[in-house]
Motif scaffolding. Structure first.
Motif, PDB file in Angstrom:
ATOM      1  N   UNK B 151     -10.311  -6.473  -1.580  1.00  0.00           N
ATOM      2  CA  UNK B 151     -11.353  -6.048  -2.864  1.00  0.00           C
ATOM      3  C   UNK B 151     -11.562  -4.630  -3.127  1.00  0.00           C
ATOM      4  N   UNK B 152     -12.105  -4.056  -1.855  1.00  0.00           N
ATOM      5  CA  UNK B 152     -12.351  -2.635  -1.784  1.00  0.00           C
ATOM      6  C   UNK B 152     -11.310  -1.861  -2.272  1.00  0.00           C
ATOM      7  N   UNK B 153     -10.074  -2.162  -1.943  1.00  0.00           N
ATOM      8  CA  UNK B 153      -9.015  -1.308  -2.259  1.00  0.00           C
ATOM      9  C   UNK B 153      -8.605  -1.593  -3.674  1.00  0.00           C
ATOM     10  N   UNK B 154      -8.887  -2.640  -4.379  1.00  0.00           N
ATOM     11  CA  UNK B 154      -8.589  -3.020  -5.698  1.00  0.00           C
ATOM     12  C   UNK B 154      -9.677  -1.994  -6.547  1.00  0.00           C
ATOM     13  N   UNK B 155     -10.876  -2.051  -5.904  1.00  0.00           N
ATOM     14  CA  UNK B 155     -11.782  -1.114  -6.723  1.00  0.00           C
ATOM     15  C   UNK B 155     -11.437   0.304  -6.547  1.00  0.00           C
ATOM     16  N   UNK B 156     -11.003   0.725  -5.379  1.00  0.00           N
ATOM     17  CA  UNK B 156     -10.609   2.110  -5.321  1.00  0.00           C
ATOM     18  C   UNK B 156      -9.548   2.396  -6.234  1.00  0.00           C
ATOM     19  N   UNK B 157      -8.616   1.506  -6.300  1.00  0.00           N
ATOM     20  CA  UNK B 157      -7.557   1.704  -7.089  1.00  0.00           C
ATOM     21  C   UNK B 157      -7.884   2.241  -8.408  1.00  0.00           C
ATOM     22  N   UNK B 158      -8.566   1.192  -9.042  1.00  0.00           N
ATOM     23  CA  UNK B 158      -9.134   1.339 -10.378  1.00  0.00           C
ATOM     24  C   UNK B 158      -9.875   2.613 -10.508  1.00  0.00           C
ATOM     25  N   UNK B 159     -10.834   3.011  -9.474  1.00  0.00           N
ATOM     26  CA  UNK B 159     -11.293   4.291  -9.716  1.00  0.00           C
ATOM     27  C   UNK B 159     -10.159   5.435  -9.851  1.00  0.00           C
ATOM     28  N   UNK B 160      -9.079   5.435  -8.856  1.00  0.00           N
ATOM     29  CA  UNK B 160      -8.317   6.584  -8.911  1.00  0.00           C
ATOM     30  C   UNK B 160      -7.683   6.696 -10.153  1.00  0.00           C
ATOM     31  N   UNK B 161      -7.270   5.388 -10.895  1.00  0.00           N
ATOM     32  CA  UNK B 161      -6.668   5.383 -12.086  1.00  0.00           C
ATOM     33  C   UNK B 161      -7.307   6.070 -13.208  1.00  0.00           C
ATOM     34  N   UNK B 162      -8.642   6.206 -13.173  1.00  0.00           N
ATOM     35  CA  UNK B 162      -9.399   6.975 -14.086  1.00  0.00           C
ATOM     36  C   UNK B 162      -9.279   8.501 -13.770  1.00  0.00           C
ATOM     37  N   UNK B 163      -8.843   8.828 -12.692  1.00  0.00           N
ATOM     38  CA  UNK B 163      -8.477  10.376 -12.513  1.00  0.00           C
ATOM     39  C   UNK B 163      -7.256  10.710 -12.766  1.00  0.00           C
ATOM     40  N   UNK B 164      -6.533   9.930 -13.376  1.00  0.00           N
ATOM     41  CA  UNK B 164      -5.114  10.213 -13.754  1.00  0.00           C
ATOM     42  C   UNK B 164      -4.349  10.271 -12.576  1.00  0.00           C
ATOM     43  N   UNK B 165      -4.614   9.120 -11.807  1.00  0.00           N
ATOM     44  CA  UNK B 165      -3.823   9.337 -10.348  1.00  0.00           C
ATOM     45  C   UNK B 165      -2.985   7.824 -10.140  1.00  0.00           C
ATOM     46  N   UNK B 166      -2.314   7.678  -9.647  1.00  0.00           N
ATOM     47  CA  UNK B 166      -1.442   6.276  -9.371  1.00  0.00           C
ATOM     48  C   UNK B 166      -1.722   5.801  -7.998  1.00  0.00           C
ATOM     49  N   UNK B 167      -2.394   4.864  -7.947  1.00  0.00           N
ATOM     50  CA  UNK B 167      -3.027   4.425  -6.400  1.00  0.00           C
ATOM     51  C   UNK B 167      -1.907   3.696  -5.784  1.00  0.00           C
ATOM     52  N   UNK B 168      -1.499   4.175  -4.540  1.00  0.00           N
ATOM     53  CA  UNK B 168      -0.497   3.541  -3.945  1.00  0.00           C
ATOM     54  C   UNK B 168      -1.225   2.913  -2.357  1.00  0.00           C
ATOM     55  N   UNK B 169      -1.404   1.624  -2.655  1.00  0.00           N
ATOM     56  CA  UNK B 169      -2.058   1.032  -1.613  1.00  0.00           C
ATOM     57  C   UNK B 169      -0.916   0.615  -0.401  1.00  0.00           C
ATOM     58  N   UNK B 170      -1.370   1.351   0.638  1.00  0.00           N
ATOM     59  CA  UNK B 170      -0.543   1.199   1.778  1.00  0.00           C
ATOM     60  C   UNK B 170      -0.985   0.062   2.951  1.00  0.00           C
ATOM     61  N   UNK B 171      -2.125  -0.402   2.807  1.00  0.00           N
ATOM     62  CA  UNK B 171      -2.614  -1.510   3.519  1.00  0.00           C
ATOM     63  C   UNK B 171      -4.027  -1.365   4.106  1.00  0.00           C
ATOM     64  N   UNK B 172      -4.483  -2.018   5.109  1.00  0.00           N
ATOM     65  CA  UNK B 172      -5.747  -2.000   5.931  1.00  0.00           C
ATOM     66  C   UNK B 172      -5.991  -0.978   6.710  1.00  0.00           C
ATOM     67  N   UNK B 173      -6.884  -0.868   7.465  1.00  0.00           N
ATOM     68  CA  UNK B 173      -7.114   0.231   8.440  1.00  0.00           C
ATOM     69  C   UNK B 173      -5.765   0.357   9.484  1.00  0.00           C
ATOM     70  N   UNK B 174      -5.355  -0.663   9.981  1.00  0.00           N
ATOM     71  CA  UNK B 174      -4.000  -0.325  10.459  1.00  0.00           C
ATOM     72  C   UNK B 174      -2.977   0.448   9.983  1.00  0.00           C
ATOM     73  N   UNK B 175      -3.024   0.936   8.900  1.00  0.00           N
ATOM     74  CA  UNK B 175      -2.041   1.629   8.207  1.00  0.00           C
ATOM     75  C   UNK B 175      -2.649   3.104   8.194  1.00  0.00           C
ATOM     76  N   UNK B 176      -3.792   3.290   8.416  1.00  0.00           N
ATOM     77  CA  UNK B 176      -4.139   4.763   8.497  1.00  0.00           C
ATOM     78  C   UNK B 176      -3.751   5.856   9.318  1.00  0.00           C
ATOM     79  N   UNK B 177      -3.141   5.289  10.474  1.00  0.00           N
ATOM     80  CA  UNK B 177      -2.765   6.244  11.218  1.00  0.00           C
ATOM     81  C   UNK B 177      -1.238   6.700  10.841  1.00  0.00           C
ATOM     82  N   UNK B 178      -0.637   5.825  10.184  1.00  0.00           N
ATOM     83  CA  UNK B 178       0.658   6.317   9.308  1.00  0.00           C
ATOM     84  C   UNK B 178       0.290   7.212   8.182  1.00  0.00           C
TER      85      UNK B 178
END
Lengths: 203, 203
Positions: B151-178
């Motif tokens: 749900x938080x990632x969906x909210x962030x994705x919508x916000x990024x779109x307002x900045x003319x950005x393509x949000x690329x969701x790569x997953x939860x906390x476990x994906x942050x090291x990648x």
């Protein structure tokens, strides 16, 4: 026209071979299982031939399209047959659930391969950020690569351009572990909405 | 219009704030150094205000745009003030020559921050693959992000779109090291011909 060799006869080997053939290159397929090599060459078409597994590859550019677990042993088996070649390994050393890699910084699969390959072999990594089902679609693609010396990377960049790819040079062998993590990043992207048709840099 | 808060007053904080302001959002700048916060807010313009460092941020989305070495301490200092917020940390924990990261799998800076943040805080990572001088150009951008719940990632994705950005969701906390390794990949790309105006996925 460039002549390339591909060690491996699975989906990734066939996809690379088909793309190369579609852009006018000739392709040699080498596999421990000669019947699989024959089937892959038949699928690629008239531009493809079958080479003898372990013999000196015809192509100056040799792709290693096998599972990561067997990659080092295969290069050890080839040994001096790879002297003077550009060897592009394409593996993703994922852990069991593809949440991370089984390699460590400074010891990527590419670096492990370079340690057993002849000194004159330019060992590189490419295509691990391009899923097979992305590669088989005839569309422009971004391809990240790393390894070897700058001259080898320039040669590979020129070859990739002939395949309608934008070559993205990320550096020498020291950059290959970052590319392994990029495979994980792409898995995360695919699993979270983008699907497995996604590629880094695809629009 | 969204109201965001930014902890930090350096180049990255200003770049994020300016992009948000240019797309109609209001921006609160929070910095230990209130004169730097004032200068950053002035640079961003009328949409920006200065908030009190350590107080509850105005924005539901809070960016942490500071050096990686200080990030955990700052979040510890904020403590409960971040409860219920989406906290997007933007750091690159590079080693000395930016050939690798100082973090390890399972213990990214994002994960270290999540360990000290309130349980109700959605801790995420974004923008570490976008260099500041890419962010300041008014062009469409790909932005990889990870962390928090869907749900938080969906909210962030919508916000990024307002900045003319393509949000690329790569997953939860476990994906942050990648994502941290993706910062290194981008450094390799920048150093090997693409320049520091390069971004993952830019054309």
């Amino acid at each position: 026209m460039t002549s390339i060799s591909i060690i491996g006869a699975g989906n990734m080997a066939t996809a690379i071979g088909a793309r190369a053939a579609a852009h006018g290159h000739s392709v040699e397929i080498m596999s421990r299982d000669s019947s699989k090599a024959r089937a892959a060459a038949d699928q690629i078409g008239a531009a493809a031939t079958v080479g003898e597994y372990g013999a000196k590859p015809v192509g100056d550019i040799v792709f290693l399209a096998v599972l990561s677990a067997g990659a080092v042993d295969i290069v050890t088996h080839y040994g001096d047959a790879l002297a003077g070649k550009i060897l592009i390994e394409t593996t993703n050393p994922f852990n069991e659930d593809a949440s991370g890699v089984v390699t460590t910084p400074g010891n990527s699969i590419t670096q492990q391969i370079a340690a057993v390959a002849p000194e004159s072999t330019q060992v590189m990594k490419a295509f691990n950020t391009v899923f097979r089902n992305v590669l088989v679609v005839d569309q422009p693609l971004d391809v990240f690569f790393a390894g070897g010396d700058p001259a080898a990377r320039t040669q590979v960049a020129k070859f990739l351009e002939t395949l309608d790819m934008r070559p993205l040079d990320t550096g020498g062998l020291e950059s290959t572990h970052a590319l392994e993590w990029a495979g994980i990043l792409l898995m995360g992207l695919a699993r979270n909405g983008a699907g497995f048709g996604a590629a880094l840099g695809a629009k």
